[in-house]
Structure formats: structure tokens, C-alpha cells
Scaffold this motif. Structure first.
Motif, PDB file in Angstrom:
ATOM      1  N   ALA A 554       0.824  -1.211   0.000  1.00  0.00           N
ATOM      2  CA  ALA A 554       0.000   0.000   0.000  1.00  0.00           C
ATOM      3  C   ALA A 554       0.858   1.262   0.000  1.00  0.00           C
ATOM      4  CB  ALA A 554      -0.926   0.001   1.218  1.00  0.00           C
ATOM      5  N   ASN A 555       0.295   2.336  -0.553  1.00  0.00           N
ATOM      6  CA  ASN A 555       0.918   3.654  -0.469  1.00  0.00           C
ATOM      7  C   ASN A 555       0.619   4.252   0.904  1.00  0.00           C
ATOM      8  OD1 ASN A 555       1.902   4.070  -3.312  1.00  0.00           O
ATOM      9  ND2 ASN A 555      -0.248   3.733  -3.726  1.00  0.00           N
ATOM     10  N   LEU A 556       1.553   5.041   1.433  1.00  0.00           N
ATOM     11  CA  LEU A 556       1.414   5.607   2.770  1.00  0.00           C
ATOM     12  C   LEU A 556       1.320   7.124   2.689  1.00  0.00           C
ATOM     13  CD1 LEU A 556       1.350   5.160   5.825  1.00  0.00           C
ATOM     14  CD2 LEU A 556       3.852   5.237   5.821  1.00  0.00           C
ATOM     15  N   PHE A 557       0.174   7.645   3.138  1.00  0.00           N
ATOM     16  CA  PHE A 557      -0.070   9.092   3.172  1.00  0.00           C
ATOM     17  C   PHE A 557      -0.001   9.554   4.629  1.00  0.00           C
ATOM     18  CE2 PHE A 557      -2.096   7.400  -0.563  1.00  0.00           C
ATOM     19  CZ  PHE A 557      -1.843   8.336  -1.549  1.00  0.00           C
ATOM     20  N   ASN A 558       0.689  10.647   4.864  1.00  0.00           N
ATOM     21  CA  ASN A 558       0.871  11.157   6.227  1.00  0.00           C
ATOM     22  C   ASN A 558       0.059  12.441   6.401  1.00  0.00           C
ATOM     23  OD1 ASN A 558       1.714  11.947   8.737  1.00  0.00           O
ATOM     24  ND2 ASN A 558       3.900  11.874   8.297  1.00  0.00           N
ATOM     25  N   LEU A 559      -1.053  12.333   7.141  1.00  0.00           N
ATOM     26  CA  LEU A 559      -1.897  13.499   7.426  1.00  0.00           C
ATOM     27  C   LEU A 559      -1.838  13.857   8.910  1.00  0.00           C
ATOM     28  CD1 LEU A 559      -5.131  12.968   5.267  1.00  0.00           C
ATOM     29  CD2 LEU A 559      -3.153  14.387   4.783  1.00  0.00           C
ATOM     30  N   SER A 560      -0.692  13.645   9.527  1.00  0.00           N
ATOM     31  CA  SER A 560      -0.520  14.000  10.938  1.00  0.00           C
ATOM     32  C   SER A 560      -0.602  15.508  11.100  1.00  0.00           C
ATOM     33  CB  SER A 560       0.827  13.494  11.447  1.00  0.00           C
ATOM     34  OG  SER A 560       0.954  12.112  11.207  1.00  0.00           O
ATOM     35  N   ALA A 561      -1.038  15.941  12.287  1.00  0.00           N
ATOM     36  CA  ALA A 561      -1.214  17.379  12.542  1.00  0.00           C
ATOM     37  C   ALA A 561       0.098  18.134  12.350  1.00  0.00           C
ATOM     38  CB  ALA A 561      -1.743  17.583  13.957  1.00  0.00           C
ATOM     39  N   ALA A 562       1.196  17.554  12.799  1.00  0.00           N
ATOM     40  CA  ALA A 562       2.498  18.224  12.650  1.00  0.00           C
ATOM     41  C   ALA A 562       2.939  18.273  11.198  1.00  0.00           C
ATOM     42  CB  ALA A 562       3.552  17.490  13.491  1.00  0.00           C
ATOM     43  N   ASN A 563       2.554  17.284  10.391  1.00  0.00           N
ATOM     44  CA  ASN A 563       3.007  17.206   8.995  1.00  0.00           C
ATOM     45  C   ASN A 563       2.223  18.146   8.084  1.00  0.00           C
ATOM     46  OD1 ASN A 563       4.703  16.006   6.973  1.00  0.00           O
ATOM     47  ND2 ASN A 563       2.904  14.900   6.240  1.00  0.00           N
ATOM     48  N   ILE A 564       0.934  18.379   8.392  1.00  0.00           N
ATOM     49  CA  ILE A 564       0.121  19.241   7.509  1.00  0.00           C
ATOM     50  C   ILE A 564       0.099  20.689   7.987  1.00  0.00           C
ATOM     51  CG2 ILE A 564      -1.350  17.315   6.812  1.00  0.00           C
ATOM     52  CD1 ILE A 564      -3.517  18.391   8.675  1.00  0.00           C
ATOM     53  N   ALA A 565       0.796  20.980   9.085  1.00  0.00           N
ATOM     54  CA  ALA A 565       0.827  22.352   9.608  1.00  0.00           C
ATOM     55  C   ALA A 565       1.477  23.291   8.597  1.00  0.00           C
ATOM     56  CB  ALA A 565       1.588  22.390  10.934  1.00  0.00           C
ATOM     57  N   VAL A 606      -6.508  22.936  23.223  1.00  0.00           N
ATOM     58  CA  VAL A 606      -5.243  23.015  22.475  1.00  0.00           C
ATOM     59  C   VAL A 606      -4.206  23.743  23.314  1.00  0.00           C
ATOM     60  CG1 VAL A 606      -4.141  23.818  20.353  1.00  0.00           C
ATOM     61  CG2 VAL A 606      -6.520  23.068  20.307  1.00  0.00           C
ATOM     62  N   PRO A 607      -3.009  23.155  23.540  1.00  0.00           N
ATOM     63  CA  PRO A 607      -1.952  23.852  24.284  1.00  0.00           C
ATOM     64  C   PRO A 607      -1.521  25.132  23.571  1.00  0.00           C
ATOM     65  CG  PRO A 607      -1.450  21.509  24.058  1.00  0.00           C
ATOM     66  CD  PRO A 607      -2.627  21.779  23.165  1.00  0.00           C
ATOM     67  N   ASN A 608      -1.054  26.092  24.339  1.00  0.00           N
ATOM     68  CA  ASN A 608      -0.675  27.400  23.779  1.00  0.00           C
ATOM     69  C   ASN A 608       0.441  27.282  22.747  1.00  0.00           C
ATOM     70  OD1 ASN A 608      -2.535  28.779  25.362  1.00  0.00           O
ATOM     71  ND2 ASN A 608      -1.113  28.907  27.107  1.00  0.00           N
ATOM     72  N   ASN A 609       1.384  26.371  22.975  1.00  0.00           N
ATOM     73  CA  ASN A 609       2.509  26.256  22.049  1.00  0.00           C
ATOM     74  C   ASN A 609       2.134  25.570  20.734  1.00  0.00           C
ATOM     75  OD1 ASN A 609       2.079  23.811  23.264  1.00  0.00           O
ATOM     76  ND2 ASN A 609       4.245  23.271  23.436  1.00  0.00           N
ATOM     77  N   GLU A 610       0.918  25.031  20.628  1.00  0.00           N
ATOM     78  CA  GLU A 610       0.493  24.352  19.405  1.00  0.00           C
ATOM     79  C   GLU A 610      -0.621  25.089  18.666  1.00  0.00           C
ATOM     80  OE1 GLU A 610      -0.216  20.146  19.569  1.00  0.00           O
ATOM     81  OE2 GLU A 610       1.145  19.866  21.252  1.00  0.00           O
ATOM     82  N   LYS A 611      -1.086  26.188  19.206  1.00  0.00           N
ATOM     83  CA  LYS A 611      -2.205  26.908  18.581  1.00  0.00           C
ATOM     84  C   LYS A 611      -1.843  27.431  17.191  1.00  0.00           C
ATOM     85  CE  LYS A 611      -4.781  28.286  22.682  1.00  0.00           C
ATOM     86  NZ  LYS A 611      -5.248  29.401  23.543  1.00  0.00           N
ATOM     87  N   MET A 612      -0.587  27.778  16.975  1.00  0.00           N
ATOM     88  CA  MET A 612      -0.158  28.292  15.673  1.00  0.00           C
ATOM     89  C   MET A 612      -0.259  27.226  14.587  1.00  0.00           C
ATOM     90  SD  MET A 612       0.690  31.497  15.896  1.00  0.00           S
ATOM     91  CE  MET A 612       1.701  31.738  14.457  1.00  0.00           C
ATOM     92  N   ASN A 613      -0.114  25.941  14.955  1.00  0.00           N
ATOM     93  CA  ASN A 613      -0.144  24.850  13.966  1.00  0.00           C
ATOM     94  C   ASN A 613      -1.559  24.400  13.619  1.00  0.00           C
ATOM     95  OD1 ASN A 613       2.660  24.821  14.008  1.00  0.00           O
ATOM     96  ND2 ASN A 613       2.747  23.252  15.613  1.00  0.00           N
ATOM     97  N   ASP A 614      -2.545  24.885  14.397  1.00  0.00           N
ATOM     98  CA  ASP A 614      -3.942  24.501  14.168  1.00  0.00           C
ATOM     99  C   ASP A 614      -4.088  22.970  14.054  1.00  0.00           C
ATOM    100  OD1 ASP A 614      -6.645  24.629  13.776  1.00  0.00           O
ATOM    101  OD2 ASP A 614      -6.536  25.267  11.673  1.00  0.00           O
ATOM    102  N   PRO A 615      -3.843  22.238  15.150  1.00  0.00           N
ATOM    103  CA  PRO A 615      -3.870  20.767  15.069  1.00  0.00           C
ATOM    104  C   PRO A 615      -5.252  20.168  14.805  1.00  0.00           C
ATOM    105  CG  PRO A 615      -3.665  21.469  17.345  1.00  0.00           C
ATOM    106  CD  PRO A 615      -3.544  22.712  16.515  1.00  0.00           C
ATOM    107  N   LYS A 616      -6.326  20.973  15.009  1.00  0.00           N
ATOM    108  CA  LYS A 616      -7.691  20.436  14.855  1.00  0.00           C
ATOM    109  C   LYS A 616      -8.260  20.699  13.459  1.00  0.00           C
ATOM    110  CE  LYS A 616     -10.374  20.848  18.533  1.00  0.00           C
ATOM    111  NZ  LYS A 616     -11.098  21.419  19.680  1.00  0.00           N
ATOM    112  N   ARG A 617      -7.381  20.857  12.465  1.00  0.00           N
ATOM    113  CA  ARG A 617      -7.838  21.153  11.101  1.00  0.00           C
ATOM    114  C   ARG A 617      -8.746  20.065  10.541  1.00  0.00           C
ATOM    115  NH1 ARG A 617      -3.169  22.569   7.010  1.00  0.00           N
ATOM    116  NH2 ARG A 617      -4.911  23.289   5.729  1.00  0.00           N
TER     117      ARG A 617
END
Length: 791
Positions: A554-565, A606-617
Motif C-alpha cells: 500500500a501507499n502511505l499518506f501522512n496526514l498528521s497534525a504536525a506534517n500538515i501544519a 489546544v496547548p498554547n505552544n500548538e495553537k499556531m499549527n492549528d492541530p484540529k484542522r
């Protein structure tokens, strides 16, 4: 192993499958209330299907006959699908993803990993007695020999004097030391052989590949080459034989079809007084009428159809009365719920395909004489039989066009029938309506945002953006662990055991590898769209994701919050990114969409240090994506998380259909891990290295910790020194001391969190209800005893 042996294995496996299918067909009719009996029945079927699956997989891998392999693959897909269905039924029954078959395996005499030959009790006693008497005899003979030698030396000393006696005493002392040395070596060797026999120590030359294995690999490669050669020849034969049939038998088939249809015209006119209506292309043409039937049978069907229409008209009158009766029955349904529901085995989507494959086996291969087909090449007659049907279907389309025109001419010449313009108008209206309907349907579908781009360009962009990554090559066998043999015992006393590593590996096989590896299985089996792996750091969650990709291609797609930030910003950008990912995933399936730190998408806060990355996209988009996935989309969304308790439970569990708790390894798994990881990294197991001690000391440490420690100790220099300085447990302890284990409190947090998930809640509730019932039963028994005493 020769082709004849694999054919024999196939026949034996097919017989076992046929008997199992017969048993299942009988059980489908039966109804049962006892959940323990139901689970044992499902588990027994599951175990037997797994045995058949392993044998068929081995046969499919080694047989070189192309037509046999096609049939075996069809049956193999059916067996895989049935295994998944039975697993789904067991999950619904036990309300747990993990099941334990210790008692059932013992009943079936399938002790895990041990092949012990049974022996009668009396025979075993006789063997022990013989061995014990022989041991006592040897000891007695040794004692008598020592007494004799002692007396002989004393006698010689008296006869020859003190000088000779001194020499004899010196020789005796030398002999004593030498014999003691030899005996200690012999004892050491015998102990080593005993430890190897018991499986506690590896045999000599364990790390070296034997000549038999090398030869077996060569034979396997040769078989693979023969398989490819035979399949290529089979594909070429499909084309050439079809062309030959079209040239040799095509004209005769065409003429016989025309004669058959003309006779139908005449018979219909003689019977009904008018020529029949010719079936349209959409309805199948003349194939709909002449499907293995003579014209006389067709006429009988027409008459029977007219009689059925009259009966249906009479039946319509009584439908209203039946509806009123059904409404009354619906009102009375709640009363049935109060009674105990009888469980009945659900209908399978794979049993018909397995039965069909078994019927083909019985008709074609069961009693077929293949003495003349030693190389196991394709069977020409079977290809002709299949292609003759295709040729007839193609010719029938041409004949239908000719016969429609001939029928029209007959109507004009004999009956002087002319099609009215009103009919043509009606047909035209129908066509227009159809077109409008199609346009309406197209309008409802999602627009293709990248209609002007090729899949290659989208693939390239996703790779450049880091959304499509290369999976590491990790086989399922690399995920090392051991089974838990106390699962059934613990559940009997209402204790929920932690799953073992091989239980997790089994679920990955069932929910990830088997469905993604086969399109036929994925389309019909219970659909698993998303999977969550929850567990502490270092237990192999990422490794399992890469394993699914390796085993299925299978092909592997990475849609992790840190990767799509920061990638594809804005609402439109997010929509474009997801569209591209799932368009490529569908086109190049099977595909795995991995979301690392899955809890971030559903953060409670959402922790303050992660708000810029918008992890809940992806929070709102993920449920929509899951709804769009269909059974023919071999796409699996896999989330991994170390802190599932940080997420909103309801939305988190709604997004992930299956939740697998990945635990820290238990003692048995740690023992196997230490042994295999040391050997895989160039270490040599000796008596100086106490693996049991290492497994005990590392309670709470994960697979990742063990791998780091072994790699830290086994440097290139240390590997070269092993011959003079064997490995010892003390070398591993300093590195282990510097690492943090998974404490029991952390493991309890995972267990408590899992108990709040939908399936975990149901399991806990069922255990509580069961416990209350047991308590009430005990209370009733005590009351009865007290009453008897009072009487």
C-alpha cells in the motif's frame, strides 16, 4: 516437495473445507441462547478456517498450474472473508476485540507451538521404571568396580612393597583428576544437549543457514519462475484459442442462433397470432430468452408468465388486509424484547463463493486424470469451454441486430404492422427524461477539483509536500512477541487480561492486511474504514503502520497534525489537499492514511505552544471522509496515539471504528524479544547470558527500549570480541538503568480510558451484569441452605 504432493495437500484441504461448509450450513438453521456455547461454536469454526487458510495459502504459493491457481485464489478469498465475518460475530458476542482460545485449542488437540506425541499412562510408567532400574544398576556396578579395584591395589601393595604402592597411588591420583575432568566435560555437554532439547538454549550453528533451507529457497525461486512462465502462456492461450474458435466454430454458431430465433418467431405467431417483441440490448437481447432453453421451453415460459400475471392481480387485492395485520404485529413487538432473544448465525457473503468454488473443484479437478500433464501447464479443453461462451455472446449481439431488422421486415410483410409515431415520441421522451436524470445525478456529485491534472502530477506534488511518504520495509514477522496462555483462565474469574503482543499482531492482520490485500475480501467483508492504535511510546505503533504497507504493497499518506501544519492554508487549501490525497489514494489503492498523534485532531483544549499549527484542522473533515469511503475503496485510515485521554472521547471514538490497545510486553514477550533482538544484531547466546534474568529485570520496558539497549551494547568491536569474551547480563544493565519504563499506573490509565470507549463500556457493563447475576444466584443458594437448616 513435488507438484503431486501439493496437489494431494490441496485435495485434503478441499475435503476439510467441504465438511466444514456442510457443518456451517446446518448451524445456520439452528437457534441458540447460551452465549458460552455460541462463542465456542464460532471460535471452533474460526480456528478450523484459519487452518484451512494456512494450507490453501501454502498450496497457492507453490502450485504452478495457472487454472488451478485461479480457482484456489477464489476459494482463498472466500476463506479470508469468512474468517473476518466470524471475527466480527465474536466481537459482537463477547464485546471485546481480543479473544482467547486456550481451552478450545486443547479440546481440538492443537496445543500452541508444541507437537507432543501422546502416550498411554501405563507405558509411561514402564519407561520411567526401566530408566530408573538401569540407573540403579549402573551405580551398583560402579560401586562394585571401585571396591574391587581398592581391594586389588591393597593386595598388590602388600606383595610388591611400598615403592610400587607409591607409584600406583600416584597413577591413581592422576587418573582420578583426569577422569573427573572428562566427566565434568561430559556432564556439561549433556546439560547443553538437554537445554537445547527443552528449547531453553539455541542449537549449534543456529544463526547459520542450513543447506536444506538454501536448497528450499532455490526450489521456491524456480517455482516462482515456472508460475510466471505458465501464467504468460495461459494468457496467450486465452487470446489464440478464442481467435481459433471464432474462425472455426463462429459461422456454425451464428447460423444455429439465427435458426433458433426464426423458429421462435414462427412458434410465437402460431401460438399467439402475432410476432413477439424482440428484447432490447439493455435487457440482454435474445440471451434473456434462449438461456440454455429450446424454443418449446420458451413458449411454455411465455404461457406460464401470462398465468402468473393473472394470479398477481388477484393477490394485489389482499395486500391491504395484510398491511393492517402487520401493523398490529409491530405494535406487539415490545413484548418479544422482554423474553430472551435467540441467537442465530448471520448470513455470510462468502459462503456462496466458497461453495461455488468447491463445486467447480468437484466437477473439474477432484477426479481428473493428470498423468499426461506432468509439467502442470494449462488445460486447453477448459479454455475452449470458457471461451466458447464468450464467442457465442459476441456473435449473439451481431445476430440480434440482424434478427431485429428481419423481425421488422416480417411484421411489415405479413401483418403490415407499422410503428406509430406516438410510440416513437414516447421513446424520445423517455430518453430525454433519462438524460435529465443523469444530469441531476452528476450535479449532486462532488466536483473534481483537479480534472485537468494527471495522477502522475498529483502524485509528484504530494511527494514534494511530504504528504505521500515511503514506507519502511517491515514484515509482520518482525513484530516479535508471545501469546498469553492465561487469557481464558482470567476471564473465567471475571478478570480482564491485558492483550499480548501477538494478539495485537493478529488484529492488525485481520483488520488491516487481509482486507487491503484482497479487493474481493474488502468489498464483501465487514467494512473497517479506520483503525486507532493506542499505547505508550516504544510499543511499535508506527512499526505496525509500516508493516501494513509492506505486507499489502500500500501507499502511505501522512496526514498528521504536525506534517500538515502550514501546508495548503485556508478552507479551500484544506479541501484541495484532502481531495488530492484521496483521489490519488483511490487511483493507486490499496492505500493507508496515517495520522500520528491522533489525539491532537480532537484536543479537549489546544496547548498554547500548538495553537499556531492549528492541530484540529481535520476534526470536521475526518467524519465526512469516512462517510465517502465505500467498500470498493481499499483505503484504511490508521491513527496512532500515546495520549488518547487528551482527546474528546465521543468525537474521537466516532472517527475511529476499531480501537486496539497496544500494551507493554509481558514476561513471555520480553524473553522472546531479548533472544531474537540479540541474535538479529549479531549477538551469540551462551550460558553466560541469562535471558530469563534480563526479561525479569526489564519489567515495564518496551520493545523500543530493548532494541536501543541491544544496539548500544552490540557495537562492531563487541561483536568481534564474543569468541573470547561472551556476553553477560551485566553489560545491558547500565543502559537499561538510564531509561524510563512504562509504570503500572500509566498502563492502568490506558485501561481506564479504553473502558470508557463504546466497546469497552459495553464489555464492562456485560461483566457487571454477569457478576450481579452470579451474586444473586449465590444469595439464593445461601437462603435455600439456611431454610433447610431451619427445617
Amino acid at each position: 516437495m513435488s507438484n503431486a504432493m501439493y496437489n494431494k495437500m490441496w485435495h485434503q484441504t478441499q475435503e476439510a473445507l467441504n465438511s466444514l461448509l456442510d457443518k456451517e450450513s446446518r448451524k445456520l438453521v439452528e437457534q441458540e441462547k447460551n452465549p458460552v456455547y455460541i462463542f465456542q461454536m464460532l471460535a471452533t469454526f474460526y480456528i478450523k478456517y484459519v487452518q484451512i487458510f494456512r494450507n490453501l495459502e501454502n498450496v497457492y504459493d507453490q502450485i504452478v498450474h495457472p487454472q488451478k491457481r485461479l480457482l484456489i485464489r477464489k476459494i482463498l478469498d472466500g476463506v479470508m472473508g469468512r474468517i473476518l465475518e466470524l471475527k466480527n460475530d465474536m466481537v459482537e458476542l463477547e464485546l471485546s476485540e481480543f479473544h482467547y482460545f486456550d481451552d478450545i485449542l486443547q479440546d481440538l488437540k492443537l496445543a500452541p507451538k508444541l507437537a507432543i506425541k501422546s502416550m498411554p499412562f501405563e507405558e509411561a510408567i514402564k519407561l520411567i521404571q526401566i530408566a530408573e532400574r538401569a540407573r540403579q544398576g549402573r551405580l551398583r556396578a560402579l560401586f562394585m568396580k571401585q571396591i574391587y579395584l581398592q581391594e586389588y591395589r591393597a593386595k598388590q601393595a602388600r606383595l610388591l612393597g611400598e615403592k610400587v604402592a607409591d607409584t600406583g597411588a600416584a597413577a591413581l591420583r592422576i587418573q582420578k583428576v583426569w577422569r573427573g575432568f572428562c566427566q565434568s566435560k561430559r556432564t556439561e555437554r549433556e546439560r547443553e544437549e538437554e537445554m537445547i532439547f527443552l528449547g531453553m538454549n539455541p542449537p549449534p550453528l543456529f544463526d547459520q543457514v542450513s543447506a536444506a533451507i538454501i536448497q528450499a529457497e532455490k526450489v521456491s525461486l524456480l517455482r516462482s519462475a515456472v508460475q510466471l512462465r505458465h501464467e504468460e502462456g495461459y494468457r496467450e492461450a486465452l487470446v489464440t484459442i478464442k481467435n481459433d474458435l471464432q474462425q472455426t466454430e463462429g459461422p456454425d454458431i451464428k447460423e444455429s442462433l439465427r435458426d433458433q430465433i426464426r423458429q421462435w418467431f414462427i412458434e410465437c405467431r402460431n401460438l399467439t397470432g402475432s410476432f413477439p417483441e424482440y428484447p432490447s440490448v439493455e435487457d440482454g437481447g435474445s440471451a434473456m430468452i434462449f438461456s440454455h432453453k429450446t424454443p418449446e421451453q420458451v413458449i411454455e415460459d411465455i404461457v406460464a408468465g401470462q398465468e402468473e400475471e393473472e394470479k398477481n392481480k388477484k393477490k394485489k387485492k389482499g395486500k391491504k388486509a395484510k398491511k393492517e395485520e402487520n401493523k398490529k404485529v409491530v405494535k406487539e413487538k415490545p413484548k418479544v424484547k422482554e423474553e430472551e432473544e435467540e441467537w442465530k448465525m448471520s448470513r455470510s457473503a462468502f459462503l456462496p463463493s466458497m461453495k461455488e468454488g468447491s463445486d467447480v473443484y468437484k466437477d473439474t479437478w477432484m477426479n481428473k486424470d493428470e498423468s499426461q500433464n506432468f509439467p502442470q501447464d494449462y488445460d486447453e479443453e477448459l479454455i475452449k469451454k470458457e471461451k466458447r461462451k464468450e464467442v457465442e455472446a459476441e456473435i449473439r449481439v451481431q445476430v440480434d441486430e440482424l434478427m431485429r431488422q428481419e423481425l421488422k421486415n416480417l411484421k411489415l410483410a405479413v401483418n403490415k404492422e407499422i410503428e406509430l409515431p406516438v410510440r416513437a415520441g414516447k421513446k424520445g421522451k423517455k430518453k430525454n427524461k433519462g438524460k435529465k436524470g443523469k444530469r441531476g445525478k452528476r450535479g449532486k456529485k462532488d466536483k473534481d477539483l483537479t480534472a485537468d491534472r494527471t495522477i502522475e502530477s498529483l502524485f509528484k506534488e504530494l511527494v514534494e509536500e511530504g504528504l505521500l511518504i515511503q514506507a519502511r520495509k517491515v514484515n509482520l514477522s518482525d513484530y516479535i512477541g508471545e501469546y498469553s496462555y492465561l487469557g481464558t483462565t482470567l476471564r473465567h474469574v471475571s478478570i480482564e487480561p491485558m492483550p499480548s503482543l501477538l494478539d495485537v499482531r493478529q488484529l492488525i492482520t485481520l483488520y488491516g492486511i487481509l482486507p487491503l490485500g484482497s479487493a474481493a475480501v474488502h468489498e464483501k467483508a465487514p467494512l473497517v474504514k479506520s483503525l486507532l492504535l493506542a499505547g505508550p511510546s516504544g510499543v511499535g505503533k508506527k512499526m505496525l503502520v509500516h508493516t501494513i504497507c509492506t505486507e499489502t504493497g500500500a501507499n502511505l499518506f501522512n496526514l498528521s497534525a504536525a506534517n500538515i501544519a502550514g501546508k495548503y492554508p485556508g478552507k479551500n487549501g484544506l479541501q484541495m489537499m484532502l481531495h488530492m490525497v484521496f483521489k490519488v489514494a483511490r487511483q493507486l489503492q490499496p492505500s493507508v492514511v496515517w495520522i500520528e498523534d491522533a489525539e491532537k485532531t480532537f484536543y479537549k483544549k489546544v496547548p498554547n505552544n500548538e495553537k499556531m499549527n492549528d492541530p484540529k484542522r481535520l476534526k470536521k473533515q475526518l467524519p465526512k471522509i469516512l462517510k465517502l469511503l465505500k467498500p470498493d475503496d481499499r483505503i484504511l485510515i490508521v491513527g496512532t496515539t500515546q495520549r488518547p485521554f487528551d482527546a474528546e472521547l465521543q468525537s474521537f471514538c466516532r472517527a475511529y471504528q476499531k480501537i486496539i490497545l497496544v500494551p507493554r510486553p509481558d514476561y513471555a514477550s520480553r524473553y522472546v524479544l531479548w533472544k531474537q533482538i540479540i541474535q538479529r544484531n549479531g549477538g551469540v547466546l551462551t550460558k553466560a547470558l541469562n535471558i530469563s534474568c534480563l526479561a525479569k529485570v526489564t519489567d515495564g520496558f518496551t520493545q523500543g527500549n530493548i532494541v536501543k539497549v541491544v544496539k548500544g551494547v552490540l557495537t562492531d568491536r563487541r561483536i568481534r570480541q564474543q569468541t573470547q569474551k561472551p556476553l553477560t547480563p551485566a553489560e545491558f544493565i547500565p543502559l537499561i538503568a538510564g531509561m524510563n519504563p512504562v509504570y503500572k499506573e500509566e498502563e492502568e490509565c490506558f485501561k481506564n480510558w479504553y473502558a470508557k470507549t463504546p466497546l469497552g463500556r459495553k464489555r464492562v457493563l456485560s461483566l457487571r451484569v454477569g457478576g450481579r447475576e452470579k451474586e444473586t444466584e449465590k444469595g439464593k443458594k445461601k437462603e435455600e441452605k439456611e431454610r433447610k437448616k431451619n427445617k
